[in-house]
Design an enzyme around this catalytic site. Structure first.
Site, PDB file in Angstrom:
ATOM      1  N   GLU A   1      22.348  37.801  35.353  1.00  0.00           N
ATOM      2  CA  GLU A   1      22.740  36.423  35.027  1.00  0.00           C
ATOM      3  C   GLU A   1      21.579  35.694  34.345  1.00  0.00           C
ATOM      4  O   GLU A   1      21.764  34.979  33.357  1.00  0.00           O
ATOM      5  CB  GLU A   1      23.170  35.685  36.300  1.00  0.00           C
ATOM      6  CG  GLU A   1      24.506  36.147  36.871  1.00  0.00           C
ATOM      7  CD  GLU A   1      24.465  37.532  37.497  1.00  0.00           C
ATOM      8  OE1 GLU A   1      23.382  37.968  37.936  1.00  0.00           O
ATOM      9  OE2 GLU A   1      25.519  38.202  37.530  1.00  0.00           O
TER      10      GLU A   1
ATOM     11  N   GLN B   1       2.194  42.108  43.642  1.00  0.00           N
ATOM     12  CA  GLN B   1       2.454  40.797  43.064  1.00  0.00           C
ATOM     13  C   GLN B   1       3.132  39.904  44.094  1.00  0.00           C
ATOM     14  O   GLN B   1       4.255  40.183  44.520  1.00  0.00           O
ATOM     15  CB  GLN B   1       3.354  40.993  41.837  1.00  0.00           C
ATOM     16  CG  GLN B   1       3.830  39.709  41.210  1.00  0.00           C
ATOM     17  CD  GLN B   1       4.684  39.989  39.993  1.00  0.00           C
ATOM     18  OE1 GLN B   1       4.183  40.165  38.895  1.00  0.00           O
ATOM     19  NE2 GLN B   1       5.999  40.051  40.178  1.00  0.00           N
TER      20      GLN B   1
ATOM     21  N   GLU C   1       4.225  42.697  27.567  1.00  0.00           N
ATOM     22  CA  GLU C   1       5.374  43.543  27.825  1.00  0.00           C
ATOM     23  C   GLU C   1       5.587  44.539  26.685  1.00  0.00           C
ATOM     24  O   GLU C   1       5.975  45.661  26.903  1.00  0.00           O
ATOM     25  CB  GLU C   1       6.597  42.648  27.936  1.00  0.00           C
ATOM     26  CG  GLU C   1       7.661  43.187  28.826  1.00  0.00           C
ATOM     27  CD  GLU C   1       8.789  42.190  28.927  1.00  0.00           C
ATOM     28  OE1 GLU C   1       9.723  42.468  29.646  1.00  0.00           O
ATOM     29  OE2 GLU C   1       8.744  41.147  28.258  1.00  0.00           O
TER      30      GLU C   1
ATOM     31  N   SER D   1       6.712  44.943  46.250  1.00  0.00           N
ATOM     32  CA  SER D   1       6.592  46.393  46.314  1.00  0.00           C
ATOM     33  C   SER D   1       5.117  46.759  46.395  1.00  0.00           C
ATOM     34  O   SER D   1       4.260  46.052  45.864  1.00  0.00           O
ATOM     35  CB  SER D   1       7.267  47.067  45.119  1.00  0.00           C
ATOM     36  OG  SER D   1       6.879  46.456  43.937  1.00  0.00           O
TER      37      SER D   1
ATOM     38  N   SER E   1       7.755  36.307  44.293  1.00  0.00           N
ATOM     39  CA  SER E   1       9.061  35.903  44.832  1.00  0.00           C
ATOM     40  C   SER E   1       8.955  35.441  46.274  1.00  0.00           C
ATOM     41  O   SER E   1       8.123  35.929  47.031  1.00  0.00           O
ATOM     42  CB  SER E   1      10.040  37.076  44.783  1.00  0.00           C
ATOM     43  OG  SER E   1      10.323  37.419  43.462  1.00  0.00           O
TER      44      SER E   1
END
Lengths: 400, 379
Positions: free
Chosen positions: A370, A119, A237, A154, A122
């Site tokens: 967070e 993927q 999910e 990854s 990021s």
């Protein structure tokens, strides 16, 4: 004149029989995984709710756990471990957004693990704020040219394919200028560099994209709709939660309990209380996961939600290994190796210390704690959003 | 019976019915009024819960006036009564006395007492010797003597929940050969009750002194411990669901408050310091809900060691409810410290709930004895 019999939805008994037939003809302990998973796919058992011919039987999704259990009991792998990102994120996206022929080309090798997926989301400048990403995609005839840098990818070095989010319109607000592509990782211009973590190992990668050419048919969804496509898999999910909850006392807490019994000389009342509290948290977390699973399966009431279980599980894992290192005492200061080639973080003479180090990632990966608390606050409790400096303005004008 | 954690539509309807009833008949204004009366509860309201709604004996068998629906149903009701802080002998009658009587073998005794409790005509409580929320024969404080006219009890019982208004006291008392369970009429001769001034005004307690009070034997030495043990386990599990109900209400009110309250030109709930505490309140609440209902289901269908499941529930729910209610005070700001604000009512209930059937620390210790302290299997 020919008539086509209406394709009946197979019942649970028929599906179970099919699954038993596959594992009997391809004994999981005796044949290569690719053969087993190929036969599993051809029988429509990989994603039973998918169309026939694409690894499914158009059966209710709730039957997936039933066949997965048969696979497991026959000694086969938990299917998703064959191709983690492929199963977890990509397969559902392919089903929704690829044409039937392209989907057929992609899904079978995905299901067997022959073509692994990664993927490319990021970036160094876009972590929690993923929608702010800067990798550009520029139209060039029937192709798109990609330039940018991705990080924390990854399996990139093992993957044949990737899903990619890139910016096609820098003048639109950040969420609206993104487009979703799939990329053949053998395309010229892609460079994968291992990224060394604080554990010493290099499980993740940086991926540099320099003039990478992607044919337009590898675009999923409309131009500028990448954010919607990326989020469409979030609904999947539920199924990726798994079909069962781990046994009481398994997982990280098992390490702590085992270590406790191995070091009776280091027992103190304070450590005993700490361990008991961790056991209680682990068991309560396990029960909450089960409650989430039951709620999803029965649909009668809303479950606690994945943001809660993610947050709790990740912090719990850290606290368990902190306890373990405390229990070890001076031995906790030793590590067997920081070699990037260490086989994994789970074994070796200092496995506890390795897991302790690895656990620092649990509250970062897949959404920081967070961000999870923001998600719980804003999406579950419906609290107002923070004032956001980048809201509604063109991505190009956002400070970065 | 449903699978664990399957909240059926029937349960949801029951919950809605009780919630709406409480909102209409026992809003906080009524709670505040009732909690300052001498008895601390309204018998008429209690009878309406019993007869109009029929929700006090859901776990009592039908042959003794109940619904026989099971503990999960009773738990949902207790959760909602806790959410509304309804004043009434929930702990004494529903949580303790009914399960104790239900656990007895003698059908005559069950038929003599249970129907009147289920229909709200009488209220009852249980005074059993405990340590850390568990039955403990070593702590028995009342002695039973068999005379010509039957049994009499003498001794002192401290802090018995709902004892002031109880028509029926179930008392575990020491005999020559062990501990047996007796029934004593609340207003019998030789019974002196002293109402105590309680931190939580919605939950009353009394000291009871028995001085040759006439008593009826309900369960002999062979049966008393098991009945009391069962009652304490059921009460602890139900109390955990009450803690969940109160926690949920405090979270809801706090979230509503921080959405509305403007400071620095925006709702304070937009600030992460506030938002994240609210998120943590929800996290704590959901952990408590899982542990509490696991205990209820475990007692219902025997799928887990009931003592472990109940202590887990009490350890988690006690700490969660108290933390949620203290967070509510904090996030309500100055309003949270006023008499007029809601949070203190829940904070006081949370404090009481966390102590009356064993503290979190004691239950953590119980869990340790059943997990961490056990030798590893297979070695």
């Amino acid at each position: 004149m020919t008539t086509t019999a209406p394709s009946a939805v197979p019942d649970i008994g028929a599906i179970e029989e099919t699954a038993r037939g596959v594992v009997a003809a391809h004994p999981p302990r005796a044949v290569p995984v690719t053969e087993l998973m190929g036969a599993w796919y051809d029988a429509g058992l990989t994603w039973v709710h998918f169309p026939k011919g694409l690894g499914g039987l158009e059966a209710p999704r709730s039957l997936q756990p039933v066949v997965n259990r048969i696979m497991r009991e026959a000694g086969g792998p938990e299917p998703r471990t064959v191709n983690t990102i492929g199963y977890g994120i990509v397969a559902g996206t392919i089903r929704r957004y690829a044409g039937p022929e392209f989907a057929a080309r992609l899904l079978r090798p995905l299901a067997t693990g022959e073509e692994k997926w990664c993927q490319l989301f990021s970036e160094p400048g876009a972590g929690s704020d993923l929608a702010g990403l800067a990798t550009r995609a520029v139209r060039d005839g029937d192709d798109w040219i990609i330039d940018g840098q991705k990080v924390w990818t990854s399996l990139a070095h093992l993957s044949r394919w990737a899903v990619l989010l890139a910016r096609t319109d820098p003048d639109a607000p950040k969420h609206k200028g993104l487009t979703y592509f799939i990329v053949d990782m053998t395309t010229p211009g892609i460079e994968v560099r291992p990224l060394r973590q604080l554990t010493g190992r290099a499980q993740f990668n940086e991926v540099f994209l320099d003039g990478v050419r992607i044919p337009d048919p590898q675009r999923f969804g409309g131009i500028g709709e990448g954010w919607i496509v990326a989020n469409s898999t979030l609904g999947d999910e539920r199924t990726s939660l798994g079909d069962r909850v781990p046994a009481r006392g398994s997982g990280a807490i098992a390490d702590a309990i085992q270590l406790w019994h191995a070091h009776p000389d280091r027992h103190t009342p304070v450590l005993r209380e700490k361990l008991t509290r961790l056991w209680i948290r682990a068991e309560t977390h396990r029960l909450t996961s089960d409650r989430t699973r039951v709620a999803a399966a029965t649909q009668a009431t809303a479950g606690p939600g994945s943001a809660i279980t993610k947050l709790v599980g990740s912090e719990l894992t850290q606290h368990i290994y902190e306890f373990c290192v405390d229990l070890l005492g001076p031995t906790g200061t030793l590590i067997d190796t920081y070699s990037p080639d260490a086989p994994d973080d789970e074994s070796g003479p200092t496995a506890i210390q390795r897991k302790y180090l690895r656990s620092r990632a649990t509250t970062l990966e897949g959404g920081t704690s967070e961000i999870q608390r923001n998600v719980i606050g804003e999406r579950v409790l419906k609290l107002p959003q923070e004032l956001r400096a980048d809201k509604g303005i063109p991505w190009r004008e956002i400070p970065r | 019976m449903t699978q664990e954690f399957e909240f059926t539509e029937e349960l949801t309807e029951l919950r809605t019915m009780v919630r709406e009833f409480c909102a209409e008949v026992s809003p906080q204004s009524v709670v505040r009024e009732t909690m300052t009366t001498e008895s601390g509860f309204d018998p008429a309201l209690w009878r309406r819960l019993a007869t109009e709604l029929g929700v006090l004996g859901l776990a009592v068998p039908q042959s003794f006036g109940g619904e026989g629906a099971g503990l999960v149903y009773q738990a949902v009701v207790v959760e909602e009564l806790g959410a509304a802080l309804v004043c009434g002998p929930v702990v004494g009658t529903v949580c303790l006395a009914m399960p104790a009587l239900t656990a007895l073998a003698d059908d005559t005794i069950r038929a003599d007492y249970l129907p009147a409790l289920v229909n709200g005509d009488r209220i009852a409580t249980l005074a059993a010797p405990t340590a850390g929320g568990r039955f403990s024969a070593d702590h028995v404080a009342v002695s039973a003597t068999r005379g010509e006219n039957g049994w009499t009890l003498s001794g002192h019982l401290a802090q018995v929940p709902d004892a002031t208004s109880a028509d029926l006291l179930l008392v575990a008392a020491g005999t020559e050969t062990g501990v047996a369970l007796f029934a004593v009429d609340g207003d019998a001769e030789g019974v002196a009750r002293t109402s105590l001034s309680t931190l939580d005004l919605t939950r009353r307690q009394a000291d009871v002194t028995l001085d040759g009070a006439p008593a009826r034997l309900l369960a002999g030495e062979d049966e008393c411990a098991a009945a009391c043990e069962r009652a304490l386990l059921v009460a602890s599990a139900l109390l955990a669901t009450e803690q969940v109900g109160g926690g949920q209400r405090m979270l809801d009110e706090t979230v509503a408050h921080v959405r509305d309250r403007l400071q620095f030109g925006q709702p304070v709930g937009a600030f992460q310091a506030v938002k994240h505490r609210c998120a943590d309140m929800l996290v704590a609440l959901e952990q408590a809900r899982s542990a509490a209902y696991h205990a209820v289901w475990a007692l219902e269908d025997g799928t887990d060691d009931p003592r472990l499941a109940v202590s887990l529930a009490q350890a988690v729910a006690s700490e969660s409810y108290r933390w949620i209610s203290t967070s509510a005070i904090q996030l309500h700001g100055g309003l949270g410290f006023t008499w007029e604000g809601s949070p203190h009512l829940y904070f006081k209930r949370a404090t009481t709930d966390a102590l009356i059937l064993g503290s979190a620390a004691e239950h953590i210790d119980h869990v340790a004895e059943r997990t961490v302290d056990l030798a590893p299997t297979g070695s």
